[in-house]
Design an enzyme around this catalytic site. Structure first.
Site, PDB file in Angstrom:
ATOM      1  CG  ASP A  45       0.176 -11.231  42.867  1.00 20.88           C
ATOM      2  OD1 ASP A  45       1.407 -11.287  42.676  1.00 20.88           O
ATOM      3  OD2 ASP A  45      -0.568 -12.235  42.848  1.00 20.88           O
ATOM      4  NE  ARG A 149     -31.251  -4.260  27.359  1.00 19.91           N
ATOM      5  CZ  ARG A 149     -31.342  -4.489  26.055  1.00 19.91           C
ATOM      6  NH1 ARG A 149     -30.854  -5.595  25.529  1.00 19.91           N
ATOM      7  NH2 ARG A 149     -31.920  -3.601  25.272  1.00 19.91           N
ATOM      8  CB  ALA A 186     -24.231 -10.357  36.972  1.00 17.16           C
TER       9      ALA A 186
HETATM   10  P1  NAP Z   1      -7.042  -6.809  46.500  1.00 14.84           P
HETATM   11  O1  NAP Z   1      -8.460  -6.637  46.844  1.00 14.84           O
HETATM   12  O2  NAP Z   1      -6.021  -6.937  47.573  1.00 14.84           O
HETATM   13  O3  NAP Z   1      -6.863  -8.026  45.462  1.00 14.84           O
HETATM   14  C1  NAP Z   1      -7.627  -9.149  45.519  1.00 14.84           C
HETATM   15  C2  NAP Z   1      -6.732 -10.372  45.449  1.00 14.84           C
HETATM   16  O4  NAP Z   1      -6.279 -10.558  44.103  1.00 14.84           O
HETATM   17  C3  NAP Z   1      -5.483 -10.302  46.326  1.00 14.84           C
HETATM   18  O5  NAP Z   1      -5.360 -11.536  47.003  1.00 14.84           O
HETATM   19  C4  NAP Z   1      -4.375 -10.124  45.317  1.00 14.84           C
HETATM   20  O6  NAP Z   1      -3.151 -10.634  45.736  1.00 14.84           O
HETATM   21  C5  NAP Z   1      -4.912 -10.947  44.172  1.00 14.84           C
HETATM   22  N1  NAP Z   1      -4.317 -10.734  42.856  1.00 14.84           N
HETATM   23  C6  NAP Z   1      -3.917  -9.571  42.269  1.00 14.84           C
HETATM   24  N2  NAP Z   1      -3.433  -9.823  41.053  1.00 14.84           N
HETATM   25  C7  NAP Z   1      -3.519 -11.165  40.849  1.00 14.84           C
HETATM   26  C8  NAP Z   1      -3.193 -12.015  39.770  1.00 14.84           C
HETATM   27  N3  NAP Z   1      -2.683 -11.531  38.639  1.00 14.84           N
HETATM   28  N4  NAP Z   1      -3.436 -13.343  39.918  1.00 14.84           N
HETATM   29  C9  NAP Z   1      -3.970 -13.847  41.034  1.00 14.84           C
HETATM   30  N5  NAP Z   1      -4.312 -13.087  42.091  1.00 14.84           N
HETATM   31  C10 NAP Z   1      -4.085 -11.747  41.985  1.00 14.84           C
HETATM   32  O7  NAP Z   1      -6.640  -5.585  45.537  1.00 14.84           O
HETATM   33  P2  NAP Z   1      -5.241  -5.371  44.847  1.00 14.84           P
HETATM   34  O8  NAP Z   1      -4.187  -6.110  45.573  1.00 14.84           O
HETATM   35  O9  NAP Z   1      -5.097  -3.909  44.611  1.00 14.84           O
HETATM   36  O10 NAP Z   1      -5.446  -6.081  43.443  1.00 14.84           O
HETATM   37  C11 NAP Z   1      -6.310  -5.567  42.482  1.00 14.84           C
HETATM   38  C12 NAP Z   1      -6.859  -6.745  41.754  1.00 14.84           C
HETATM   39  O11 NAP Z   1      -7.765  -7.426  42.568  1.00 14.84           O
HETATM   40  C13 NAP Z   1      -7.660  -6.416  40.525  1.00 14.84           C
HETATM   41  O12 NAP Z   1      -6.819  -6.198  39.416  1.00 14.84           O
HETATM   42  C14 NAP Z   1      -8.531  -7.640  40.384  1.00 14.84           C
HETATM   43  O13 NAP Z   1      -7.951  -8.590  39.514  1.00 14.84           O
HETATM   44  C15 NAP Z   1      -8.557  -8.245  41.760  1.00 14.84           C
HETATM   45  N6  NAP Z   1      -9.933  -8.337  42.208  1.00 14.84           N
HETATM   46  C16 NAP Z   1     -10.467  -9.567  42.348  1.00 14.84           C
HETATM   47  C17 NAP Z   1     -11.792  -9.715  42.695  1.00 14.84           C
HETATM   48  C18 NAP Z   1     -12.350 -11.096  42.817  1.00 14.84           C
HETATM   49  O14 NAP Z   1     -11.589 -12.060  42.685  1.00 14.84           O
HETATM   50  N7  NAP Z   1     -13.639 -11.220  43.013  1.00 14.84           N
HETATM   51  C19 NAP Z   1     -12.587  -8.603  42.917  1.00 14.84           C
HETATM   52  C20 NAP Z   1     -12.012  -7.354  42.770  1.00 14.84           C
HETATM   53  C21 NAP Z   1     -10.666  -7.232  42.407  1.00 14.84           C
HETATM   54  P3  NAP Z   1      -2.246  -9.904  46.875  1.00 14.84           P
HETATM   55  O15 NAP Z   1      -2.922 -10.208  48.170  1.00 14.84           O
HETATM   56  O16 NAP Z   1      -0.926 -10.574  46.741  1.00 14.84           O
HETATM   57  O17 NAP Z   1      -2.200  -8.433  46.582  1.00 14.84           O
END
Ligand code: NAP
Ligand code: MN
Length: 264
Positions: A45, A149, A186
């Site tokens: 993704d 906040r 938070a």
């Molecule tokens: P990453 O750190 O690899 O992403 C975190 C996880 O989110 C990966 O497993 C990614 O899938 C998954 N993901 C991305 N888009 C998704 C969607 N629309 N639905 C379900 N899962 C999804 O970083 P990245 O691959 O560059 O992705 C950036 C995204 O990470 C941000 O847009 C944010 O949504 C997400 N994120 C999540 C958290 C959290 O859940 N606490 C924290 C920070 C960021 P893949 O392994 O297939 O890439």
């Protein structure tokens, strides 16, 4: 059919990218990295997010397809063993196009007339750069709603609702619903400070504006991209006019993807 392929960059994704490219070129499809009609992302993704940002300037002319080389994704929902079938369908124009909503972020700066627009496929988040409490006046449709906040705010698309939004306790929203969801990161809630506490789902044309109480330096993420903003007057979030288009070759209902990703 003009196409481009975006690889995650690991050995497995690069090998599959080469294989698909050769196959597509052999079928007289045209590699055009500048103005493709179809963009295939190979990886996860996160790779599709990168592909989207690479081609967002021509987003209304492009259809995206995601192939996963790791685990099943929400955007990357084609398996490696399906790529021949996928390419045949591309070649024969044998697919449908579905459109998903995006978040529009419009930043207005203290300097009059200065503004920057971004599009997010998953979400935009706002925090302080120095880790201190984010204090923002939140307006909905130009009426004051609350003084927030807390650590930050997250504004997600329906297709992004399964990503960071979900981790923040937001609802999963079907991508056929043109909406944006705002979740708190938070928030501080006590006898003095109060926020609504629940995620809010806003329809098209309902703008959320956040205005700094003391203008400081803000960290904003647009999907995987991190940016620092100073001199911010207000930031407006809404459902974008633009949409992302996905090429669909077979039914794979959203709720099935939710089930397969989170249940079993
Ligand atoms: P990453 O750190 O690899 O992403 C975190 C996880 O989110 C990966 O497993 C990614 O899938 C998954 N993901 C991305 N888009 C998704 C969607 N629309 N639905 C379900 N899962 C999804 O970083 P990245 O691959 O560059 O992705 C950036 C995204 O990470 C941000 O847009 C944010 O949504 C997400 N994120 C999540 C958290 C959290 O859940 N606490 C924290 C920070 C960021 P893949 O392994 O297939 O890439
Ligand atoms: Mn990733």
């Amino acid at each position: 059919m003009r196409f481009a392929v975006v690889s995650k960059g690991d050995t497995k994704s690069n090998a599959l990218t080469d294989k698909m490219m050769n196959y597509m070129l052999g079928m007289d499809m045209v590699l055009d990295e500048k103005s493709p009609e179809i963009v295939v992302s190979v990886g996860g993704d996160g790779t599709l997010l990168q592909a989207f940002h690479r081609y967002q300037h021509i987003v209304s002319d492009v259809s995206f397809v995601g192939v996963h080389t790791g685990h099943l994704g929400f955007y990357a929902d084609w398996g490696q063993d399906e790529v021949e079938r996928l390419i045949m369908a591309l070649k024969n124009d044998d697919f449908e196009v579905v459109e998903y909503p995006l978040v529009e972020v419009m930043i207005h700066y203290d300097k009059v007339g200065m503004e920057t627009k971004y599009l997010a496929l998953n979400e935009a988040t706002l925090r302080m750069t120095n880790g201190s409490t984010l204090v923002m006046d939140v307006d909905i449709r130009n009426r004051h709603f609350e003084r927030f906040r807390g650590d930050g705010l997250c504004i997600s698309t329906p297709s992004g609702s399964t990503a960071y939004n979900k981790a923040l306790g937001g609802a999963i929203i079907h991508p056929s619903i043109e909406a944006v969801q705002m979740t708190e990161i938070a928030s501080i809630n006590n006898r003095v400070f109060r926020t609504v506490g629940s995620p809010l789902v806003l329809p098209k044309h309902h703008f959320v504006n956040v205005r700094p109480v003391n203008s400081e330096e803000y960290q904003m993420t647009i999907d995987h991209v991190n940016l620092v903003h100073k001199g911010v007057k207000s930031i407006q979030f809404s459902v974008a006019e633009e949409k992302i288009r996905f090429a669909r070759f077979r039914p794979f209902p959203f709720w099935q993807r939710v089930h397969d990703s989170f249940i079993s």
